[in-house]
Design an enzyme around this catalytic site. Structure first.
Site, PDB file in Angstrom:
ATOM      1  N   LYS A 213       0.843  -1.197   0.000  1.00  0.00           N
ATOM      2  CA  LYS A 213       0.000   0.000   0.000  1.00  0.00           C
ATOM      3  C   LYS A 213       0.886   1.258   0.000  1.00  0.00           C
ATOM      4  O   LYS A 213       0.668   2.173  -0.767  1.00  0.00           O
ATOM      5  CB  LYS A 213      -0.907  -0.041   1.235  1.00  0.00           C
ATOM      6  CG  LYS A 213      -1.819   1.128   1.388  1.00  0.00           C
ATOM      7  CD  LYS A 213      -2.693   0.940   2.613  1.00  0.00           C
ATOM      8  CE  LYS A 213      -3.396   2.222   2.984  1.00  0.00           C
ATOM      9  NZ  LYS A 213      -4.210   2.082   4.194  1.00  0.00           N
ATOM     10  N   GLU A 219      10.800  -4.430   4.356  1.00  0.00           N
ATOM     11  CA  GLU A 219      10.917  -5.841   3.966  1.00  0.00           C
ATOM     12  C   GLU A 219      10.547  -6.016   2.493  1.00  0.00           C
ATOM     13  O   GLU A 219      11.233  -6.714   1.740  1.00  0.00           O
ATOM     14  CB  GLU A 219       9.984  -6.716   4.826  1.00  0.00           C
ATOM     15  CG  GLU A 219      10.318  -6.757   6.308  1.00  0.00           C
ATOM     16  CD  GLU A 219       9.663  -5.626   7.103  1.00  0.00           C
ATOM     17  OE1 GLU A 219       9.272  -4.595   6.490  1.00  0.00           O
ATOM     18  OE2 GLU A 219       9.550  -5.754   8.333  1.00  0.00           O
ATOM     19  N   GLY A 274      -4.595  -2.113   5.363  1.00  0.00           N
ATOM     20  CA  GLY A 274      -3.819  -3.240   4.830  1.00  0.00           C
ATOM     21  C   GLY A 274      -4.443  -4.587   5.169  1.00  0.00           C
ATOM     22  O   GLY A 274      -4.561  -5.469   4.306  1.00  0.00           O
ATOM     23  N   ARG A 275      -4.886  -4.753   6.412  1.00  0.00           N
ATOM     24  CA  ARG A 275      -5.401  -6.063   6.833  1.00  0.00           C
ATOM     25  C   ARG A 275      -6.809  -6.337   6.315  1.00  0.00           C
ATOM     26  O   ARG A 275      -7.362  -7.396   6.556  1.00  0.00           O
ATOM     27  CB  ARG A 275      -5.328  -6.186   8.351  1.00  0.00           C
ATOM     28  CG  ARG A 275      -5.946  -5.032   9.118  1.00  0.00           C
ATOM     29  CD  ARG A 275      -5.468  -5.028  10.564  1.00  0.00           C
ATOM     30  NE  ARG A 275      -5.912  -3.844  11.294  1.00  0.00           N
ATOM     31  CZ  ARG A 275      -5.249  -2.706  11.374  1.00  0.00           C
ATOM     32  NH1 ARG A 275      -4.111  -2.555  10.716  1.00  0.00           N
ATOM     33  NH2 ARG A 275      -5.707  -1.688  12.099  1.00  0.00           N
ATOM     34  N   GLU A 360      -3.960  -6.483  15.314  1.00  0.00           N
ATOM     35  CA  GLU A 360      -3.504  -5.172  14.841  1.00  0.00           C
ATOM     36  C   GLU A 360      -4.663  -4.171  14.917  1.00  0.00           C
ATOM     37  O   GLU A 360      -4.449  -2.975  15.085  1.00  0.00           O
ATOM     38  CB  GLU A 360      -2.948  -5.267  13.408  1.00  0.00           C
ATOM     39  CG  GLU A 360      -2.046  -4.097  13.039  1.00  0.00           C
ATOM     40  CD  GLU A 360      -1.281  -4.287  11.747  1.00  0.00           C
ATOM     41  OE1 GLU A 360      -0.037  -4.296  11.784  1.00  0.00           O
ATOM     42  OE2 GLU A 360      -1.917  -4.424  10.685  1.00  0.00           O
ATOM     43  N   HIS A 391      -3.253 -33.117  19.308  1.00  0.00           N
ATOM     44  CA  HIS A 391      -2.100 -33.869  19.797  1.00  0.00           C
ATOM     45  C   HIS A 391      -1.012 -32.917  20.272  1.00  0.00           C
ATOM     46  O   HIS A 391       0.162 -33.298  20.338  1.00  0.00           O
ATOM     47  CB  HIS A 391      -1.598 -34.803  18.697  1.00  0.00           C
ATOM     48  CG  HIS A 391      -2.664 -35.766  18.273  1.00  0.00           C
ATOM     49  ND1 HIS A 391      -2.875 -36.960  18.937  1.00  0.00           N
ATOM     50  CD2 HIS A 391      -3.611 -35.678  17.324  1.00  0.00           C
ATOM     51  CE1 HIS A 391      -3.905 -37.583  18.368  1.00  0.00           C
ATOM     52  NE2 HIS A 391      -4.373 -36.829  17.393  1.00  0.00           N
ATOM     53  N   LYS A 519       9.584  -0.039  13.670  1.00  0.00           N
ATOM     54  CA  LYS A 519      10.158   0.339  12.365  1.00  0.00           C
ATOM     55  C   LYS A 519      11.188   1.450  12.550  1.00  0.00           C
ATOM     56  O   LYS A 519      12.284   1.415  11.994  1.00  0.00           O
ATOM     57  CB  LYS A 519       9.056   0.834  11.418  1.00  0.00           C
ATOM     58  CG  LYS A 519       8.116  -0.232  10.916  1.00  0.00           C
ATOM     59  CD  LYS A 519       7.196   0.373   9.855  1.00  0.00           C
ATOM     60  CE  LYS A 519       6.040  -0.547   9.545  1.00  0.00           C
ATOM     61  NZ  LYS A 519       5.018   0.068   8.703  1.00  0.00           N
TER      62      LYS A 519
HETATM   63  O1  F6P Z   1       2.698  -4.134   9.876  1.00  0.00           O
HETATM   64  C1  F6P Z   1       2.281  -2.846   9.694  1.00  0.00           C
HETATM   65  C2  F6P Z   1       1.689  -2.655   8.373  1.00  0.00           C
HETATM   66  O2  F6P Z   1       1.501  -1.283   8.239  1.00  0.00           O
HETATM   67  C3  F6P Z   1       0.380  -3.414   8.158  1.00  0.00           C
HETATM   68  O3  F6P Z   1      -0.715  -2.761   8.655  1.00  0.00           O
HETATM   69  C4  F6P Z   1       0.376  -3.557   6.681  1.00  0.00           C
HETATM   70  O4  F6P Z   1      -0.542  -4.521   6.271  1.00  0.00           O
HETATM   71  C5  F6P Z   1       1.810  -3.929   6.430  1.00  0.00           C
HETATM   72  O5  F6P Z   1       2.539  -3.112   7.329  1.00  0.00           O
HETATM   73  C6  F6P Z   1       2.302  -3.749   5.023  1.00  0.00           C
HETATM   74  O6  F6P Z   1       2.223  -2.417   4.597  1.00  0.00           O
HETATM   75  P1  F6P Z   1       2.351  -2.053   3.079  1.00  0.00           P
HETATM   76  O7  F6P Z   1       1.244  -2.696   2.328  1.00  0.00           O
HETATM   77  O8  F6P Z   1       2.267  -0.547   3.029  1.00  0.00           O
HETATM   78  O9  F6P Z   1       3.687  -2.541   2.579  1.00  0.00           O
END
Ligand code: F6P
Length: 555
Positions: A213, A219, A274-275, A360, A391, A519
């Site tokens: 987004k 990452e 995002g979620r 979250e 189990h 972060k």
């Molecule tokens: O983990 C924090 C977060 O902001 C989530 O809410 C989001 O889904 C994720 O990082 C990834 O963010 P982006 O889609 O901006 O890379």
């Protein structure tokens, strides 16, 4: 005044007080006895909608409890809050944004005006763009740098740009046969994951979707850069990069700067969290795996749950009932965690998506107006697929000291019938909720041991260990088989459950400021590790661990 600008102190409501009193009266409530006393209990405390059937009769509740919980939902303004969310009011108050994931599943022809702008045009424009690329890839019209068709798609994204798409594309694996495209997910900043994901891929036939987004997530950007290097090292060229890299983002310019062609950048919007984004172009890997037709069925399933949530009286409203049962245990019985136990291999990663969706969203300790919450919020969500869990950690559910309510999810029909496996799987699911509810009394345990011919002294020694307290609550969600529509409804069910709980607690379920601190600090630690920064870390522990790393890498 809107609920998100002036949230109520829920604990001051008469319905909250009534529930506190009712909780005391329920101290010795016994589910076994309740079932014996009322042959209608199952019929009274079950509900079906959107292809899902929810049995919530194995709970520490009576009809009165339900009435009181529904009353609390009404008094706390859940109905007004739901309308505010669906209509695009800025329910994400700290970021002054709407939360309009529900708009993503509204049918063609609907309109939704926000700030004088019909959002549905953009939503359906994006779906058309998705339809186009999915068609071209499936029909081998989109080809790699050597003119070979795309066989593998790697989604590079993390959090919401990963967990929802991964869950759905795995859950709907039986619907992927015709697409001829395999989906892979690259999320973590971990060279081992990168290596494992790319190990068997051919750069000529692999398409990367950079899904972010913000297009600013460390990452994801690091993995996108590594993927580009990987592609270039395997015969790809900068000129043909556009055939192998596309993006989904609300930060179009950053994607273009990365080298992605403008027309291959799919939109995301700041009004989708995002979620909650798998319903948008973030769901592109899903659509590539199962086809647009199935993707649209997924949206329709979610839409039908949206309608159910908006219009069904709360006594029969599945998301509201699930949410309020959660409130009952978390706030009135002190349950700190809640287990999610799907009995289906294809739903094995559901809990990860649910963890982000729930924790979250509702892991907050101030209300929308910044005032501290007056009660506990956000339980720990955990779980995993049954029977495997039986189990492992189910022991704690049966005989541990904490009260852990559980949701069991099981389809009636398996996509892959093998001998009588599915009958056994279904039987195990039911027998677990039964065992949690019935337990085993001391006299039952003793009688069982006596029937085996054990001496009285041995019976006395063993019996306490064999006692299972029982009276432990669970819900069971049953569906015919996992289909795109039913899965869409199931995911939307939990989204609305989380939303309702957020409204009860008065919190903003759509921001995530807590994640930001890690972060920010990450950059400082990285700079110290790599000696860009000579000053010591703020604390001796972190500095000691930095030194440990540097010592190893010097040698
Ligand atoms: O983990 C924090 C977060 O902001 C989530 O809410 C989001 O889904 C994720 O990082 C990834 O963010 P982006 O889609 O901006 O890379």
């Amino acid at each position: 005044m809107s609920y998100y600008l002036n949230p109520l102190d829920v604990t001051a409501l008469p319905s909250w007080k009534a529930l506190e009193e009712h909780r005391l009266a329920m101290q010795h409530f016994n589910m076994r006895e309740a079932f014996q006393a009322d042959p209608e209990r199952f019929n009274e405390l079950s509900v079906s909608c959107c292809g899902l059937f929810l049995d919530y009769s194995k709970n520490l509740i009576t009809n009165e409890t339900r009435a009181l919980l529904v009353n609390l939902a009404r008094e706390a303004g859940v109905e007004q809050a739901a309308h505010a969310m669906f209509n695009g009011e800025p329910v994400n108050a700290s970021e002054r944004r709407p939360a309009l994931h529900t708009a993503l599943r509204r049918p063609l022809g609907d309109s939704l005006m926000v700030d004088g702008h019909n959002l549905m045009r953009e939503v359906h424009g994006s779906l058309a763009q998705m339809t186009d690329i999915v068609g071209r890839i499936h029909n081998h019209l989109w080809r790699g740098y050597n003119d070979k068709p795309i066989t593998d798609v790697v989604n590079i994204g993390i959090g919401g740009s990963f967990l929802g798409p991964q869950l759905v594309s795995e859950a709907l694996l039986p619907f992927t046969q015709q697409s001829g495209v395999r989906c892979h997910y690259l999320a973590n900043i971990d060279g081992s994951e990168f290596r494992e994901v790319t190990a068997n891929l051919n750069a000529e036939t692999t398409l990367f979707i950079v899904s972010s987004k913000s297009f600013g997530t460390l990452e994801t950007l690091k993995n996108a850069q590594a993927a580009r290097t990987w592609y270039l090292a395997r015969g790809g060229s900068e000129e043909k990069l556009y055939r192998h890299f596309i993006a989904v983002t609300s930060n179009k310019q950053a994607a273009i700067d990365f080298g992605i062609r403008e027309k291959n950048v799919f939109p995301m919007w700041d009004w989708v969290g995002g979620r909650y984004s798998l319903w948008s172009a973030i769901g592109l890997p899903i659509a590539l795996a199962i086809g647009m037709h199935n993707f649209k069925d997924l949206l329709s399933g979610a839409y039908s749950m949206d309608q159910h949530f908006l219009h069904e009286p709360y006594e029969r409203n599945m998301p509201v009932l699930l949410a309020m049962l959660g409130i009952w245990y978390h706030n009135f019985w002190g349950a700190q965690s809640y287990a999610f136990l799907p009995y289906d291999h294809y739903l094995r990663n559901f809990v990860k998506h649910l963890q982000q969706m729930d924790m979250e969203s509702n892991g907050k300790s101030v209300r929308q107006d910044g005032s501290p919450v007056s009660c506990s919020t956000g339980p720990v969500i955990w779980g995993g697929v049954g029977c495997n869990g039986q189990h492992a950690y189910h022991q704690l559910l049966h005989q541990g000291t904490p009260l852990i309510p559980a949701d069991f999810i099981v389809p009636v029909v398996s996509h892959n019938p093998v001998a009588d496996h599915h009958e056994w799987l279904y039987a195990n699911c039911l027998s677990q909720s039964q065992a949690l509810m019935l337990g085993k009394t001391r006299s039952e345990a003793e009688a069982e041991l006596r029937a085996k011919g054990l001496a009285e002294a041995e019976i006395a020694r063993l019996a306490p260990h064999k006692v299972i307290p029982g009276n432990r609550p669970s819900n069971t969600l049953v569906m015919e088989s996992i289909s795109p529509g039913r899965l869409g409804a199931l995911i939307a069910l939990y989204e609305h459950k989380v939303f309702v709980q957020g409204v009860i607690w008065g919190i903003n379920s759509f921001d995530q400021w807590g994640v930001e601190l890690g972060k920010e600090l990450g950059k400082g630690v990285y700079n110290r590790l790599t000696s860009y920064e000579s000053s010591a870390a703020e604390d001796a522990s972190t500095q000691g661990l930095i030194d440990y790393f540097r010592g190893r890498h010097r040698g």
